[in-house]
Structures are given as C-alpha cells and as structure tokens.
Scaffold this motif. Structure first.
Motif, PDB file in Angstrom:
ATOM      1  N   TYR A  87       0.818  -1.212   0.000  1.00  9.09           N
ATOM      2  CA  TYR A  87       0.000   0.000   0.000  1.00  9.09           C
ATOM      3  C   TYR A  87       0.853   1.263   0.000  1.00  9.09           C
ATOM      4  O   TYR A  87       0.376   2.345   0.296  1.00  9.09           O
ATOM      5  CB  TYR A  87      -0.995  -0.004   1.173  1.00  9.09           C
ATOM      6  CG  TYR A  87      -0.411  -0.350   2.523  1.00  9.09           C
ATOM      7  CD1 TYR A  87       0.094   0.647   3.347  1.00  9.09           C
ATOM      8  CD2 TYR A  87      -0.366  -1.656   2.963  1.00  9.09           C
ATOM      9  CE1 TYR A  87       0.631   0.329   4.585  1.00  9.09           C
ATOM     10  CE2 TYR A  87       0.158  -1.981   4.192  1.00  9.09           C
ATOM     11  CZ  TYR A  87       0.659  -0.979   5.002  1.00  9.09           C
ATOM     12  OH  TYR A  87       1.186  -1.300   6.229  1.00  9.09           O
ATOM     13  N   GLY A  88       2.180   1.110  -0.328  1.00  3.39           N
ATOM     14  CA  GLY A  88       3.037   2.262  -0.565  1.00  3.39           C
ATOM     15  C   GLY A  88       3.831   2.778   0.619  1.00  3.39           C
ATOM     16  O   GLY A  88       4.597   3.735   0.470  1.00  3.39           O
ATOM     17  N   LEU A  89       3.690   2.188   1.799  1.00  3.41           N
ATOM     18  CA  LEU A  89       4.459   2.634   2.959  1.00  3.41           C
ATOM     19  C   LEU A  89       5.908   2.199   2.777  1.00  3.41           C
ATOM     20  O   LEU A  89       6.197   1.039   2.521  1.00  3.41           O
ATOM     21  CB  LEU A  89       3.878   2.024   4.246  1.00  3.41           C
ATOM     22  CG  LEU A  89       4.612   2.349   5.540  1.00  3.41           C
ATOM     23  CD1 LEU A  89       4.563   3.853   5.832  1.00  3.41           C
ATOM     24  CD2 LEU A  89       4.014   1.561   6.688  1.00  3.41           C
ATOM     25  N   THR A  90       6.834   3.161   2.884  1.00  3.43           N
ATOM     26  CA  THR A  90       8.255   2.884   2.737  1.00  3.43           C
ATOM     27  C   THR A  90       8.964   3.249   4.030  1.00  3.43           C
ATOM     28  O   THR A  90       8.708   4.301   4.608  1.00  3.43           O
ATOM     29  CB  THR A  90       8.847   3.715   1.575  1.00  3.43           C
ATOM     30  OG1 THR A  90       8.122   3.417   0.390  1.00  3.43           O
ATOM     31  CG2 THR A  90      10.303   3.397   1.358  1.00  3.43           C
ATOM     32  N   GLY A  91       9.886   2.353   4.465  1.00  8.43           N
ATOM     33  CA  GLY A  91      10.631   2.629   5.689  1.00  8.43           C
ATOM     34  C   GLY A  91      11.582   1.492   6.018  1.00  8.43           C
ATOM     35  O   GLY A  91      11.837   0.607   5.190  1.00  8.43           O
TER      36      GLY A  91
END
Length: 168
Positions: free
Chosen positions: A138-142
């Motif tokens: 869902y696009g969460l980057t970390g």
C-alpha cells in the motif's frame, strides 16, 4: 596432635590428683571438688585414647587434584551467511507486529507497522546494518529489523498476492 592432647590430659589428671590428696590431708571441704576434677581428667584421657586414629588407617590428603580440562581451539562461525535478503527481493514478516521507521536510527519516527505474514519488497539491504529498507503493497516505505523478516524463494510467492498483503 593426639599425643600432645593425651600428654596434657595426663598432666592435668596428675596435678588434680596431687591437689586432691593435699586437700584431703588438710580436711578441707573443697577436696570433693578436686576429686571430681581428677576423675573428669582421667575420663578425658580414656576418651582421647579410645578416639585416637589407628596407625593402620591411611592418611588422606586434603589438597585437591588439578582439574582435567581439555582446551580446544575453535574458529568463529561465519556470520556473513547469505540470508537471501537483497534489493528487489520479496520478504515475509515473521513477527506478530513490526514497526516501520523513517530512518535507520532506533529512535526514528514510527511511520506504521506491518503484521505477521505480510509480503514486503526490499528496496535496500545494507550488509553492515541489521535493518532493511522496505516498501509495503500500500506504498508505505521505511526501515524494519532484518531479523524479523525472511526472504521468500521465487516459487513461494503467491501470484495474486500484492506486496503488503498477507500470504495465504
């Protein structure tokens, strides 16, 4: 040691006996006390003679023996094993809940979390860090801890599962 104890007790018995005789000759009331002390010291001599160690008994040493320790030199295990976590690969979350942080700093802001079984895409996996830069479906980057994700072999990735969705 036993010999000295016996010599001292016999000397005391003789002394008490001598004092008892003098007290009896002088007809003093304390003569009974000296006779009792003489009898006790004779009893001590008998007890010491009975409890003296036999010369037939082997003497034991109280010095401990040196331990029998075998020293084996080992080489450290190779900790740089390939865990399969590389850029572009898919990994699955093995922790119940895993925080996604903004940077590699342990105190970095928490952007969100991923759950057990979520499939993530690896963006960067520096060998010198225990962290992996990931992106969810869902696009969460970390950044997440490397020890809480496991590389998926290519044949294990479900065709319909998008990164970030739970594998079934």
């Amino acid at each position: 040691m036993w010999l000295w104890l016996i010599i001292i007790l016999i000397s005391l018995a003789c002394l008490f006996c001598f004092i008892s005789v003098i007290q009896l000759e002088l007809r003093k009331r304390s003569a009974k006390l000296w006779i009792i002390l003489t009898c006790c010291s004779i009893g001590g001599v008998v007890a010491a003679l009975v409890s003296a160690p036999s010369p037939d008994i082997q003497e034991y040493s109280y010095h401990s023996k040196p331990p029998n320790i075998k020293i084996v030199e080992t080489t450290p295990k190779d900790t740089s094993s390939d865990d399969g976590i590389k850029k572009g690969k898919k990994v699955v979350v093995t922790a119940v809940e895993l925080y996604v942080r903004a940077s590699t700093d342990p105190d970095a802001r928490i952007l969100g979390s991923v759950n057990y079984g979520n499939i993530l895409t690896v963006l960067d996996a520096p060998a010198d860090l225990d962290l992996v830069n990931i992106q969810t479906g869902y696009g969460l980057t970390g950044w997440v801890l490397k020890r809480h994700v496991q590389a998926l072999p290519e044949e294990k990735i479900p065709e319909q599962a998008l990164p970030g969705e739970a594998a079934q």
